[in-house]
Each structure stands twice: as structure tokens, then as C-alpha cells.
Design an enzyme around this catalytic site. Structure first.
Site, mmCIF file in Angstrom:
data_model
loop_
_atom_site.group_PDB
_atom_site.id
_atom_site.type_symbol
_atom_site.label_atom_id
_atom_site.label_comp_id
_atom_site.label_asym_id
_atom_site.label_seq_id
_atom_site.Cartn_x
_atom_site.Cartn_y
_atom_site.Cartn_z
ATOM 1 N N CYS A 1 58.121 3.971 -30.781
ATOM 2 C CA CYS A 1 56.759 4.488 -30.939
ATOM 3 C C CYS A 1 56.190 4.933 -29.602
ATOM 4 O O CYS A 1 55.375 5.856 -29.546
ATOM 5 C CB CYS A 1 55.869 3.418 -31.565
ATOM 6 N N CYS B 1 60.606 13.132 -18.059
ATOM 7 C CA CYS B 1 59.929 13.061 -19.356
ATOM 8 C C CYS B 1 58.764 12.083 -19.208
ATOM 9 O O CYS B 1 58.126 12.042 -18.151
ATOM 10 C CB CYS B 1 60.898 12.644 -20.461
#
Length: 478
Positions: free
Chosen positions: A284, A436
Site C-alpha cells: 500500500c 522512485c
């Protein structure tokens, strides 16, 4: 024509499509047409010798066909094929265990007037012992509603602290709890809801050397974890101890729920014999989750737990409930117990807990200086390269919506899923640094580029979160 439903984790390999209609008279032909249209899906679904990967299930309508002759199973016009991959105290006012006090009778009055519960059922709840593994997204609504329902003893396993990013979904914690142990925050809130409930706190990471001892004291276990090693650990421990395992999982807008390890029913390994490769299914934290979703799935888990305690209704045994929040649709798929399951099968080969980090391919963390890791570069070193005007390209492999939250001005956005198609935009003679959010996706980008022949490629450790910590605190975290 058959309709194939593509799950969220695999849509990046299918042009972000959620479904596609394909020709084929058998399941094998339809899957072949699917991987022909989306070649990148093939290695996600099949091994090199053409076998369906063990962490992927295929359903024809609502039937699990994994143990049938899949390739030869006929498909009729209008049938639906679903690909389902594997996506971690009481109070003085309380009466004795065999009685309800005057306060408790008033508190639980809406239960007591229901014939399915009544005094007898409420006493079952009072005498029940339930273990929550995790006090996060799923554990939050579970803790609130099981305490409110009057479950007499609730154990919580968690060793994390409350962070601002938790507050979007972990409703048992508040802003004032940021920085506190989740165990303490959750216990305080649950006691405020119902001071009659006893709460056991386990500030440990559930592991092979403590799981059986912890789980053995409870009637059932509710899995609110967020990682595969702990899921397999909880499953195996529940099977060994013969404890029902109320399972739930969430990702973005989708959730799953069922009951494993119930007498005669399947376990988690029957559904997913092996975990997906590390990094295939984002967490998540990497992929995001609708804040309301864990509330829905957690309450389904709480409902199943209460039904099991009361012995009423039809539990989710042998049934996998799928929830799609975007479509506002529930679907139900049948689960079968696998007679060859290594844990719950007729002749189990796993009779004691194993090393689940190793089983799931997760390396045991050994902290080491960034400078000693080949192929990596720190955010500070990247900033120094920018300031010096070095000839290199900084590639951001996050998604466009993440770029809108924050980005490094000198970076070029090429989402990881688009990298194979845009590799021509990169010069192999130029040094490339990828980043990222936290370093996981950019590490995969480095691996891909190296396999494509790029030699001068490095991964910025810690991603843009580390950039915010080490270089520019004005960059917001998310």
C-alpha cells in the site's frame, strides 16, 4: 467471446486495461489469446515451460479450475475468466465471565433483543478470545468494532508507531497519537469504547519462534498484515493449532476476505501455494489504498469473527469475497481445499513453522553503508552531481500522479511500466540514475536496463523520500 478480468497488480502489463474480450473455445485458448495481445503478461502468468504460476489462480465464472484440466476446459460465449493473483485490561464494572452486569446488559441491549444473539450469544462474545495481527488499516476497524461488540479478550500484535500517513485510513489512531506506539494508541481507544474488554499487547514482530505461543491462547486469529511472510506464517500457525484464520487484504480500490483453516475448509496455501516474486505486488505504501477500503474489509472480517464466535450464519469458508470499490460490486469465488496442500492436505509435509522470509524470497536485512553497495548512489551524491553539472540523466520511474505530488526538477519522468517502450529515449553511453518513492521500483528499473545492455546505471537509495530527508526538506513526503 469470453471476458477476461485483469486484476490491478497486472494491469501495468496489459495497457492498464481492467478487462478484455477474447476469442477461444477453451480456457487455454483464451489465455493464449490474452498473452498474445499482451506479451508482457506471459512471464507474469506462466513459467518458462508454460505452467501457470502457483501464485496465480484462474476462475471460470465463479469456479476454481486450477485443479481441473485447465487448457481443455471449455469456454462458452459470455463466460467470465478471472485472474486472481496473491495480493501481515478489564474494568471493575464487569461481571464474572458467566454473567452480564447491569451496565453490560444496557450496553449490549441491541444485541440482546436479537434472537440470534441474546444473553447466551453475548456471553459467548464475552468469553471469547480473539487475536488481531496488526493494528494498521485492517486492525483499526477490527479493534474498534470487536471492542464495541463485547469480545471479552482481544490480543494485538504490532511493533510500529503511528505516522501521519497512517491517519488517512487507520481510524483507531488520531493526530495526537502520531509518534506513539500503535499498541498503546489502539488499546486506549478500545478501552474508551468499552472498558469491559481485556486487551493483551504484544510489541513484537510475529515470527516462527513466537507465533505458536502467542496464537495458542486465542480462539481465532484475524489477519490484518501487509506482507507475504507474515501471511504465510499466520496461516501455517493457525492450521497447526487448528485456529480459524479470518483473512483480509486490500490494494488501491480492491479487497478480499475469507476464512481459512476452518475444519474441512481450505487454507491460504490452498489458494496461493507460493508467494509472488518480491516486488510484483506493490505494498500500500508503493501502490496506495483508498482510505475507506480497509474499513469495509476490516468490518467484513469483524463480522465473520463475531459469527464464528456465536456459531450463527454461514461463514466465508470455501468462499473468497472480492470487493471492487470503483464498481461498487461484490463477487464471490469458490475455494477448494487442496488435498495435496503441504500444510492442511491429507499428508502434510509442513508440520512446523519455517523461515518465511526465505520462503517468500525476502532477503534478511543486513544494514550496510550505501557506499559499499554496487549499483547504488545516495541522494546527497546525486545532488553533488547536479551541482557540478555532471553529464548524467536522472530518471523518475514513478507514476504521473506521484510526479504531481512532488518531483526533482532535474529528473525525467518515465514510469516503470513504460520503460520497455521508451528505452529508445535513453543513451547507453550516458550515465543514468533512477529513482522512485523509496527505491524499490527504481531498483527494478536498474535491473531491466542492465539486462538491456546499459552498463552505467545506478539506483538512488531511499528514493524521493530520502531526498526530502537528506537534500531538500521542502519536498513533501507522501
Amino acid at each position: 467471446m469470453a471476458k477476461v478480468l485483469i486484476p490491478t497488480p497486472l494491469r501495468q502489463y496489459a495497457e492498464k486495461r481492467d478487462s478484455v474480450e477474447l476469442e477461444g473455445s477453451t480456457v487455454g485458448e483464451v489465455l493464449s489469446a490474452l498473452t498474445s495481445q499482451f506479451p508482457d503478461l506471459r512471464k507474469q502468468l506462466f513459467t518458462e515451460d508454460g505452467r501457470l504460476r502457483s501464485f496465480v489462480n484462474v476462475y471460470l465464472n465463479d469456479e476454481d479450475i486450477r485443479y481441473l484440466k485447465r487448457d481443455a476446459t471449455p469456454v462458452a460465449n459470455g463466460d467470465i475468466l478471472s485472474i486472481v493473483p496473491s495480493i501481515a485490561g478489564g474494568a471493575a464494572v464487569a461481571a464474572p465471565p458467566g454473567e452480564l452486569s447491569k451496565d453490560e446488559i444496557l450496553r449490549y441491549s441491541r444485541h440482546l433483543i436479537m434472537p440470534e444473539v441474546g444473553m447466551e450469544g453475548q456471553l459467548k462474545l464475552k468469553n471469547a478470545k480473539v487475536l488481531l495481527v496488526g493494528a494498521g488499516g485492517l486492525g483499526a476497524p477490527l479493534g474498534l468494532y470487536l471492542a464495541a461488540a463485547g469480545v471479552g479478550r482481544i490480543g494485538i500484535v504490532d511493533f510500529d508507531v503511528v505516522d501521519f500517513t497512517n491517519l488517512q485510513r487507520q481510524v483507531i489512531h488520531g493526530t495526537k497519537d502520531v509518534g506513539r506506539k500503535k499498541l498503546d494508541s489502539a488499546a486506549d481507544r478500545m478501552r474508551d469504547i468499552n472498558p469491559n474488554v481485556g486487551i493483551d499487547k504484544y510489541e513484537v514482530a510475529l515470527a516462527s519462534d513466537n507465533a505458536l505461543e502467542i496464537l495458542s491462547s486465542y480462539d481465532l486469529v484475524i489477519d490484518g498484515t501487509d506482507n507475504f511472510p507474515t501471511r504465510y506464517l499466520v496461516n501455517d500457525a493457525c492450521v497447526i493449532l487448528k485456529k480459524p484464520n479470518v483473512y483480509g487484504s486490500i490494494f488501491r480500490f480492491e479487497g478480499q476476505a475469507t476464512v481459512f483453516a476452518y475444519p474441512g475448509g481450505p487454507c491460504y496455501r490452498c489458494l496461493y501455494p507460493e508467494p509472488p516474486p518480491p516486488g510484483l505486488v506493490p505494498s500500500c505504501a508503493e501502490g496506495g489504498v483508498l482510505g475507506i477500503l480497509p474499513g469495509i474489509i476490516g468490518l467484513i472480517q469483524a463480522t465473520e469473527a463475531v459469527k464464528l464466535i456465536l456459531g450463527v450464519g454461514e461463514p466465508l469458508v470455501g468462499r473468497l469475497l472480492l470487493y471492487d470499490a470503483l464498481a461498487m460490486r461484490f463477487r464471490e469465488l469458490k475455494l477448494r481445499r487442496n488435498p495435496q496442500c503441504p500444510v492442511c492436505g491429507d499428508h502434510p509435509t509442513i508440520t512446523k513453522l519455517i523461515d518465511y522470509q526465505e520462503f517468500c524470497g525476502v532477503p534478511h536485512h543486513q544494514p550496510e553503508p550505501v557506499s559499499e553497495k554496487p549499483g547504488e548512489i545516495s541522494p546527497i551524491e546525486v545532488k553533488q552531481k547536479i551541482d557540478r553539472g555532471d553529464d548524467f540523466v536522472l530518471i523518475d520511474v514513478r507514476e504521473p500522479h506521484e510526479w504531481q505530488i512532488c518531483h526533482i526538477p532535474q529528473a525525467k519522468l518515465i514510469p516503470l511500466g513504460e520503460l520497455p517502450k521508451r528505452i529508445h529515449e535513453l543513451d547507453s553511453a550516458t550515465e543514468i540514475v533512477t529513482h522512485c518513492k523509496s527505491g524499490m521500483r527504481s531498483a527494478k528499473a536498474v535491473d531491466f536496463l542492465k539486462q538491456a545492455g546499459f552498463k552505467k546505471v545506478k539506483n538512488m537509495t531511499g528514493g524521493i523520500l530520502a531526498w526530502s530527508d537528506q537534500v531538500d526538506p521542502r519536498v513533501p513526503k507522501y
